[in-house]
Design a protein around this motif. Structure first.
Motif, PDB file in Angstrom:
ATOM      1  N   ARG A  67       0.827  -1.214   0.000  1.00 13.51           N
ATOM      2  CA  ARG A  67       0.000   0.000   0.000  1.00 13.51           C
ATOM      3  C   ARG A  67       0.856   1.257   0.000  1.00 13.51           C
ATOM      4  O   ARG A  67       0.552   2.239  -0.678  1.00 13.51           O
ATOM      5  CB  ARG A  67      -0.944   0.013   1.210  1.00 13.51           C
ATOM      6  CG  ARG A  67      -1.987  -1.077   1.154  1.00 13.51           C
ATOM      7  CD  ARG A  67      -3.144  -0.890   2.115  1.00 13.51           C
ATOM      8  NE  ARG A  67      -4.115  -1.943   1.940  1.00 13.51           N
ATOM      9  CZ  ARG A  67      -4.997  -2.009   0.948  1.00 13.51           C
ATOM     10  NH1 ARG A  67      -5.021  -1.056   0.032  1.00 13.51           N
ATOM     11  NH2 ARG A  67      -5.838  -3.017   0.854  1.00 13.51           N
ATOM     12  N   LYS A  68       1.929   1.224   0.766  1.00 15.88           N
ATOM     13  CA  LYS A  68       2.834   2.369   0.821  1.00 15.88           C
ATOM     14  C   LYS A  68       3.648   2.493  -0.469  1.00 15.88           C
ATOM     15  O   LYS A  68       3.823   3.583  -1.005  1.00 15.88           O
ATOM     16  CB  LYS A  68       3.759   2.254   2.034  1.00 15.88           C
ATOM     17  CG  LYS A  68       3.033   2.437   3.361  1.00 15.88           C
ATOM     18  CD  LYS A  68       3.994   2.352   4.535  1.00 15.88           C
ATOM     19  CE  LYS A  68       3.239   2.591   5.851  1.00 15.88           C
ATOM     20  NZ  LYS A  68       4.125   2.456   7.029  1.00 15.88           N
ATOM     21  N   VAL A  69       4.141   1.354  -0.968  1.00 18.12           N
ATOM     22  CA  VAL A  69       4.951   1.370  -2.192  1.00 18.12           C
ATOM     23  C   VAL A  69       4.117   1.841  -3.379  1.00 18.12           C
ATOM     24  O   VAL A  69       4.616   2.576  -4.240  1.00 18.12           O
ATOM     25  CB  VAL A  69       5.568  -0.021  -2.472  1.00 18.12           C
ATOM     26  CG1 VAL A  69       6.308  -0.035  -3.804  1.00 18.12           C
ATOM     27  CG2 VAL A  69       6.512  -0.437  -1.344  1.00 18.12           C
ATOM     28  N   ALA A  70       2.851   1.465  -3.402  1.00 20.65           N
ATOM     29  CA  ALA A  70       1.961   1.859  -4.506  1.00 20.65           C
ATOM     30  C   ALA A  70       1.818   3.381  -4.597  1.00 20.65           C
ATOM     31  O   ALA A  70       1.476   3.919  -5.658  1.00 20.65           O
ATOM     32  CB  ALA A  70       0.589   1.207  -4.335  1.00 20.65           C
ATOM     33  N   LYS A  71       2.088   4.077  -3.504  1.00 19.09           N
ATOM     34  CA  LYS A  71       1.957   5.543  -3.477  1.00 19.09           C
ATOM     35  C   LYS A  71       3.256   6.272  -3.820  1.00 19.09           C
ATOM     36  O   LYS A  71       3.291   7.500  -3.870  1.00 19.09           O
ATOM     37  CB  LYS A  71       1.461   5.990  -2.093  1.00 19.09           C
ATOM     38  CG  LYS A  71       0.033   5.543  -1.799  1.00 19.09           C
ATOM     39  CD  LYS A  71      -0.373   5.912  -0.384  1.00 19.09           C
ATOM     40  CE  LYS A  71      -1.796   5.434  -0.107  1.00 19.09           C
ATOM     41  NZ  LYS A  71      -2.171   5.598   1.324  1.00 19.09           N
ATOM     42  N   ASN A  99       4.069  -2.749  -9.926  1.00 21.20           N
ATOM     43  CA  ASN A  99       3.678  -4.096  -9.490  1.00 21.20           C
ATOM     44  C   ASN A  99       2.933  -4.046  -8.153  1.00 21.20           C
ATOM     45  O   ASN A  99       2.016  -4.837  -7.915  1.00 21.20           O
ATOM     46  CB  ASN A  99       4.902  -5.005  -9.359  1.00 21.20           C
ATOM     47  CG  ASN A  99       5.441  -5.482 -10.707  1.00 21.20           C
ATOM     48  OD1 ASN A  99       4.832  -5.234 -11.745  1.00 21.20           O
ATOM     49  ND2 ASN A  99       6.582  -6.139 -10.685  1.00 21.20           N
ATOM     50  N   ALA A 100       3.324  -3.115  -7.286  1.00 23.43           N
ATOM     51  CA  ALA A 100       2.635  -2.968  -5.990  1.00 23.43           C
ATOM     52  C   ALA A 100       1.172  -2.577  -6.209  1.00 23.43           C
ATOM     53  O   ALA A 100       0.268  -3.102  -5.543  1.00 23.43           O
ATOM     54  CB  ALA A 100       3.338  -1.916  -5.136  1.00 23.43           C
ATOM     55  N   ARG A 101       0.942  -1.683  -7.151  1.00 29.25           N
ATOM     56  CA  ARG A 101      -0.439  -1.258  -7.445  1.00 29.25           C
ATOM     57  C   ARG A 101      -1.263  -2.416  -7.996  1.00 29.25           C
ATOM     58  O   ARG A 101      -2.425  -2.608  -7.616  1.00 29.25           O
ATOM     59  CB  ARG A 101      -0.411  -0.089  -8.437  1.00 29.25           C
ATOM     60  CG  ARG A 101       0.238   1.166  -7.847  1.00 29.25           C
ATOM     61  CD  ARG A 101       0.559   2.216  -8.896  1.00 29.25           C
ATOM     62  NE  ARG A 101       1.293   3.322  -8.280  1.00 29.25           N
ATOM     63  CZ  ARG A 101       2.095   4.148  -8.937  1.00 29.25           C
ATOM     64  NH1 ARG A 101       2.271   3.994 -10.251  1.00 29.25           N
ATOM     65  NH2 ARG A 101       2.726   5.128  -8.307  1.00 29.25           N
ATOM     66  N   LEU A 102      -0.637  -3.198  -8.871  1.00 26.07           N
ATOM     67  CA  LEU A 102      -1.330  -4.353  -9.453  1.00 26.07           C
ATOM     68  C   LEU A 102      -1.535  -5.460  -8.416  1.00 26.07           C
ATOM     69  O   LEU A 102      -2.529  -6.187  -8.456  1.00 26.07           O
ATOM     70  CB  LEU A 102      -0.526  -4.875 -10.645  1.00 26.07           C
ATOM     71  CG  LEU A 102      -0.397  -3.883 -11.806  1.00 26.07           C
ATOM     72  CD1 LEU A 102       0.696  -4.317 -12.774  1.00 26.07           C
ATOM     73  CD2 LEU A 102      -1.728  -3.719 -12.531  1.00 26.07           C
TER      74      LEU A 102
END
Length: 198
Positions: A67-71, A99-102
């Motif tokens: 969740r943090k990496v996706a941001k 990839n974090a978002r996916l």
């Protein structure tokens, strides 16, 4: 005479990883995201190089919190590009973020990323019985299917070979050699494996 799998290369870090983690069935999403990130970073490099940078990745990528990496934004990419504790490759850094978002999308769709992955195995690890390193494949029908689907979803740096390494690491397949003491241990863990969604 029993001996550990030959790929450990007598390196203490490798041996510890082999003896404690490699091949242990895992249904924990935090660990799945960690290995997705690390395996993707490995492309073209040795796994030992990545293991040595594992702590650096943990700090740089928010304790492997998707969740943090996706941001992470472009400014963060620039910061990470200067971080010697990780692989400073822009494409790999950007792919870890996308990839974090996916990864989060799959969590939403399946309830967990691990559940998505294990669905290709009917929630049971495959027990292989290799006598030598030469017998161990680089890919499998499952890694072909998973990597193809993930690529279609937009994942990067996760082709079939990297995917198969991920399957080995997280215990979807038991690829310890029969002569290795960990083969029997992981086979027992696989026999008793019940993912949390069952």
């Amino acid at each position: 005479m029993s001996e550990v799998c030959g790929w450990c290369l007598s390196d203490p870090l490798y041996i510890r990883y082999h003896n404690q983690e490699w091949g242990v069935p895992c249904d924990d999403d935090a660990t799945h995201f960690e290995f997705l990130t690390l395996e993707s970073a490995q492309a073209g490099l040795s796994w030992l190089t990545i293991l040595r940078k594992r702590e650096g990745y943990k700090k740089a990528f928010a304790n492997f919190n998707p969740r943090k990496v996706a941001k992470f934004d472009e400014a963060m990419v620039e910061v990470l590009k200067t971080n010697p504790a990780i692989v400073r490759n822009r494409l790999k850094i950007e792919s870890a973020i996308s990839n974090a978002r996916l990864f989060l999308d799959i969590q939403k769709e399946y309830g967990s990323f691990a559940r998505y992955m294990w669905s290709y195995f009917n929630d049971k690890p495959i027990q292989n019985h290799w006598q030598s390193m030469a017998e161990i494949p680089a890919t499998s029908p499952e890694s072909d299917q998973i990597s193809k689907d993930l690529k279609k979803r937009g994942f990067r740096f996760f082709g079939s070979t990297i995917c198969y390494a991920n399957l080995q690491a997280l215990g979807f397949v038991n690829d310890h050699l029969l002569s290795c003491p960990r083969h029997a241990a992981c086979a027992e863990l696989g026999k008793n494996f019940r993912p949390h969604w069952q």
